[in-house]
Design a protein around this motif. Structure first.
Motif, PDB file in Angstrom:
ATOM      1  N   MET A   1     -15.911 -17.182 -14.023  1.00  0.00           N
ATOM      2  CA  MET A   1     -15.513 -15.785 -14.152  1.00  0.00           C
ATOM      3  C   MET A   1     -15.214 -15.427 -15.608  1.00  0.00           C
ATOM      4  O   MET A   1     -15.733 -14.475 -16.162  1.00  0.00           O
ATOM      5  CB  MET A   1     -14.288 -15.518 -13.277  1.00  0.00           C
ATOM      6  N   ALA A   2     -14.348 -16.250 -16.277  1.00  0.00           N
ATOM      7  CA  ALA A   2     -13.966 -15.956 -17.652  1.00  0.00           C
ATOM      8  C   ALA A   2     -15.159 -16.002 -18.599  1.00  0.00           C
ATOM      9  O   ALA A   2     -15.288 -15.182 -19.507  1.00  0.00           O
ATOM     10  CB  ALA A   2     -12.883 -16.919 -18.114  1.00  0.00           C
ATOM     11  N   ALA A   3     -16.056 -16.973 -18.389  1.00  0.00           N
ATOM     12  CA  ALA A   3     -17.225 -17.114 -19.263  1.00  0.00           C
ATOM     13  C   ALA A   3     -18.123 -15.892 -19.186  1.00  0.00           C
ATOM     14  O   ALA A   3     -18.745 -15.496 -20.176  1.00  0.00           O
ATOM     15  CB  ALA A   3     -18.009 -18.366 -18.885  1.00  0.00           C
ATOM     16  N   SER A   4     -18.200 -15.275 -18.019  1.00  0.00           N
ATOM     17  CA  SER A   4     -19.067 -14.104 -17.858  1.00  0.00           C
ATOM     18  C   SER A   4     -18.509 -12.873 -18.541  1.00  0.00           C
ATOM     19  O   SER A   4     -19.217 -11.871 -18.727  1.00  0.00           O
ATOM     20  CB  SER A   4     -19.269 -13.810 -16.367  1.00  0.00           C
ATOM     21  N   LEU A   5     -17.238 -12.917 -18.974  1.00  0.00           N
ATOM     22  CA  LEU A   5     -16.618 -11.761 -19.635  1.00  0.00           C
ATOM     23  C   LEU A   5     -16.970 -11.695 -21.113  1.00  0.00           C
ATOM     24  O   LEU A   5     -17.048 -10.615 -21.684  1.00  0.00           O
ATOM     25  CB  LEU A   5     -15.095 -11.822 -19.484  1.00  0.00           C
ATOM     26  N   ARG A   6     -17.206 -12.866 -21.753  1.00  0.00           N
ATOM     27  CA  ARG A   6     -17.416 -12.875 -23.200  1.00  0.00           C
ATOM     28  C   ARG A   6     -18.580 -12.006 -23.658  1.00  0.00           C
ATOM     29  O   ARG A   6     -18.455 -11.296 -24.668  1.00  0.00           O
ATOM     30  CB  ARG A   6     -17.592 -14.313 -23.707  1.00  0.00           C
ATOM     31  N   PRO A   7     -19.743 -12.028 -22.982  1.00  0.00           N
ATOM     32  CA  PRO A   7     -20.837 -11.142 -23.428  1.00  0.00           C
ATOM     33  C   PRO A   7     -20.454  -9.665 -23.405  1.00  0.00           C
ATOM     34  O   PRO A   7     -20.993  -8.877 -24.202  1.00  0.00           O
ATOM     35  CB  PRO A   7     -21.954 -11.438 -22.418  1.00  0.00           C
ATOM     36  N   LEU A   8     -19.518  -9.298 -22.530  1.00  0.00           N
ATOM     37  CA  LEU A   8     -19.105  -7.896 -22.434  1.00  0.00           C
ATOM     38  C   LEU A   8     -18.262  -7.468 -23.633  1.00  0.00           C
ATOM     39  O   LEU A   8     -18.104  -6.265 -23.882  1.00  0.00           O
ATOM     40  CB  LEU A   8     -18.319  -7.661 -21.137  1.00  0.00           C
ATOM     41  N   PHE A   9     -17.740  -8.451 -24.400  1.00  0.00           N
ATOM     42  CA  PHE A   9     -16.966  -8.098 -25.595  1.00  0.00           C
ATOM     43  C   PHE A   9     -17.836  -7.315 -26.586  1.00  0.00           C
ATOM     44  O   PHE A   9     -17.322  -6.538 -27.383  1.00  0.00           O
ATOM     45  CB  PHE A   9     -16.442  -9.362 -26.296  1.00  0.00           C
ATOM     46  N   GLN A  10     -19.161  -7.559 -26.552  1.00  0.00           N
ATOM     47  CA  GLN A  10     -20.069  -6.907 -27.513  1.00  0.00           C
ATOM     48  C   GLN A  10     -20.726  -5.653 -26.942  1.00  0.00           C
ATOM     49  O   GLN A  10     -21.662  -5.110 -27.551  1.00  0.00           O
ATOM     50  CB  GLN A  10     -21.156  -7.890 -27.941  1.00  0.00           C
ATOM     51  N   HIS A  11     -20.270  -5.225 -25.813  1.00  0.00           N
ATOM     52  CA  HIS A  11     -20.897  -4.080 -25.154  1.00  0.00           C
ATOM     53  C   HIS A  11     -20.842  -2.830 -26.030  1.00  0.00           C
ATOM     54  O   HIS A  11     -19.905  -2.628 -26.798  1.00  0.00           O
ATOM     55  CB  HIS A  11     -20.207  -3.815 -23.821  1.00  0.00           C
ATOM     56  N   ARG A  12     -21.870  -1.994 -25.908  1.00  0.00           N
ATOM     57  CA  ARG A  12     -21.930  -0.750 -26.680  1.00  0.00           C
ATOM     58  C   ARG A  12     -20.793   0.200 -26.333  1.00  0.00           C
ATOM     59  O   ARG A  12     -20.251   0.902 -27.194  1.00  0.00           O
ATOM     60  CB  ARG A  12     -23.277  -0.064 -26.429  1.00  0.00           C
ATOM     61  N   ASP A  13     -20.412   0.221 -25.052  1.00  0.00           N
ATOM     62  CA  ASP A  13     -19.351   1.105 -24.573  1.00  0.00           C
ATOM     63  C   ASP A  13     -17.992   0.468 -24.887  1.00  0.00           C
ATOM     64  O   ASP A  13     -17.674  -0.624 -24.405  1.00  0.00           O
ATOM     65  CB  ASP A  13     -19.501   1.317 -23.064  1.00  0.00           C
ATOM     66  N   SER A  14     -17.177   1.150 -25.676  1.00  0.00           N
ATOM     67  CA  SER A  14     -15.884   0.597 -26.080  1.00  0.00           C
ATOM     68  C   SER A  14     -14.948   0.396 -24.887  1.00  0.00           C
ATOM     69  O   SER A  14     -14.100  -0.499 -24.906  1.00  0.00           O
ATOM     70  CB  SER A  14     -15.211   1.507 -27.112  1.00  0.00           C
ATOM     71  N   ASN A  15     -15.087   1.219 -23.852  1.00  0.00           N
ATOM     72  CA  ASN A  15     -14.244   1.047 -22.666  1.00  0.00           C
ATOM     73  C   ASN A  15     -14.562  -0.258 -21.951  1.00  0.00           C
ATOM     74  O   ASN A  15     -13.656  -0.923 -21.425  1.00  0.00           O
ATOM     75  CB  ASN A  15     -14.422   2.228 -21.709  1.00  0.00           C
ATOM     76  N   VAL A  16     -15.830  -0.627 -21.922  1.00  0.00           N
ATOM     77  CA  VAL A  16     -16.226  -1.905 -21.313  1.00  0.00           C
ATOM     78  C   VAL A  16     -15.651  -3.061 -22.131  1.00  0.00           C
ATOM     79  O   VAL A  16     -15.122  -4.029 -21.571  1.00  0.00           O
ATOM     80  CB  VAL A  16     -17.757  -2.013 -21.213  1.00  0.00           C
ATOM     81  N   ARG A  17     -15.749  -2.957 -23.465  1.00  0.00           N
ATOM     82  CA  ARG A  17     -15.184  -3.999 -24.332  1.00  0.00           C
ATOM     83  C   ARG A  17     -13.684  -4.130 -24.078  1.00  0.00           C
ATOM     84  O   ARG A  17     -13.147  -5.239 -23.949  1.00  0.00           O
ATOM     85  CB  ARG A  17     -15.435  -3.685 -25.807  1.00  0.00           C
ATOM     86  N   PHE A  18     -13.004  -3.008 -24.034  1.00  0.00           N
ATOM     87  CA  PHE A  18     -11.551  -2.999 -23.834  1.00  0.00           C
ATOM     88  C   PHE A  18     -11.171  -3.674 -22.511  1.00  0.00           C
ATOM     89  O   PHE A  18     -10.293  -4.534 -22.468  1.00  0.00           O
ATOM     90  CB  PHE A  18     -11.041  -1.558 -23.862  1.00  0.00           C
ATOM     91  N   LEU A  19     -11.844  -3.271 -21.437  1.00  0.00           N
ATOM     92  CA  LEU A  19     -11.522  -3.809 -20.111  1.00  0.00           C
ATOM     93  C   LEU A  19     -11.839  -5.306 -20.018  1.00  0.00           C
ATOM     94  O   LEU A  19     -11.093  -6.067 -19.401  1.00  0.00           O
ATOM     95  CB  LEU A  19     -12.270  -3.032 -19.028  1.00  0.00           C
ATOM     96  N   ALA A  20     -12.964  -5.723 -20.616  1.00  0.00           N
ATOM     97  CA  ALA A  20     -13.347  -7.140 -20.577  1.00  0.00           C
ATOM     98  C   ALA A  20     -12.325  -8.003 -21.308  1.00  0.00           C
ATOM     99  O   ALA A  20     -11.918  -9.065 -20.820  1.00  0.00           O
ATOM    100  CB  ALA A  20     -14.735  -7.325 -21.190  1.00  0.00           C
ATOM    101  N   ILE A  21     -11.904  -7.537 -22.488  1.00  0.00           N
ATOM    102  CA  ILE A  21     -10.916  -8.284 -23.277  1.00  0.00           C
ATOM    103  C   ILE A  21      -9.570  -8.327 -22.562  1.00  0.00           C
ATOM    104  O   ILE A  21      -8.908  -9.367 -22.495  1.00  0.00           O
ATOM    105  CB  ILE A  21     -10.775  -7.656 -24.684  1.00  0.00           C
ATOM    106  N   GLN A  22      -9.179  -7.193 -22.007  1.00  0.00           N
ATOM    107  CA  GLN A  22      -7.910  -7.128 -21.289  1.00  0.00           C
ATOM    108  C   GLN A  22      -7.936  -8.017 -20.041  1.00  0.00           C
ATOM    109  O   GLN A  22      -6.958  -8.725 -19.739  1.00  0.00           O
ATOM    110  CB  GLN A  22      -7.622  -5.677 -20.905  1.00  0.00           C
ATOM    111  N   PHE A  23      -9.051  -7.991 -19.337  1.00  0.00           N
ATOM    112  CA  PHE A  23      -9.175  -8.799 -18.122  1.00  0.00           C
ATOM    113  C   PHE A  23      -9.168 -10.290 -18.457  1.00  0.00           C
ATOM    114  O   PHE A  23      -8.676 -11.114 -17.682  1.00  0.00           O
ATOM    115  CB  PHE A  23     -10.436  -8.413 -17.346  1.00  0.00           C
TER     116      PHE A  23
END
Length: 212
Positions: A1-23
């Protein structure tokens, strides 16, 4: 689960980045004490990606990255790193990460290179800064990491952002000088000892500019 979040850190949408990092922080927070040692390798893999977001161009993402990175340092029992982050000493934190050796160096190098390809200027700039520091701290000559980092930084000379291109070129030049001296050196001198000699000969304004 945690490993799948790291690629989302680079997402174009800042809200996705924020939620992934927070999660990611929530995942660490809810890890059972008995399982923490098994999760440590995965948490360590998030350190450089989170570092690359400390200057995210969206403030709430940058703050989430700082909070999560600080929590990760606590999770890993890295008290010095935690103190540096609480003091918002980004350079000190980067130096701390760059000094780590062994297998972690390979992970950090690969992650830094991944962020060189980011579509975000702030992430590429952070990666250039970190790889420059990592190259200055490499002690292991056998795995030839230094030439790999040099080439990666030289390839950034065509970056569309002039500041990133210039910083990458300067860091590559410094590391390349060390690499040439290393190849001509007899005896077991560390790369870091050599780079410090090069660094001290540089004008103060230039050595600071290679990080700024």
């Amino acid at each position: 689960m945690a490993a799948s979040l790291r690629p989302l850190f680079q997402h174009r949408d800042s809200n996705v980045r924020f939620l992934a990092i927070q999660f990611y922080m929530d995942v660490m927070d809810f890890t059972e004490p008995i399982e923490k040692r098994h999760v440590w390798p995965e948490v360590r893999k998030c350190l450089v990606p989170l570092f690359c977001h400390l200057d995210d161009d969206v403030e709430k993402v940058a703050e989430a990255a700082l909070k999560t990175l600080t929590f990760a340092a606590k999770f890993l029992k890295e008290s010095q790193l935690k103190r540096l982050l609480r003091a918002r000493d980004k350079y000190g934190a980067a130096e701390y990460l760059a000094r780590e050796g062994g297998r972690v160096t390979n992970v950090y190098m690969q992650q830094g290179m991944l962020y060189l390809k980011s579509e975000h200027d702030f992430a590429r700039l952070a990666a250039v800064r970190f790889l420059g520091l990592l190259g200055r701290h490499i002690m292991d000559w056998r795995e030839e990491k230094l030439p790999i980092i040099c080439e990666a930084l030289k390839d950034m000379a065509d970056d569309p952002n002039p500041s990133i291109a210039s910083l990458a070129s300067q860091n590559a030049l410094i590391l390349e000088t060390v690499e040439k001296r290393r190849n001509g050196t007899i005896g077991k001198h560390t790369v870091y000892a050599q780079v410090r000699r090069v660094w001290k000969r540089m004008p103060p304004w230039l050595s600071m500019w290679c990080w700024c």
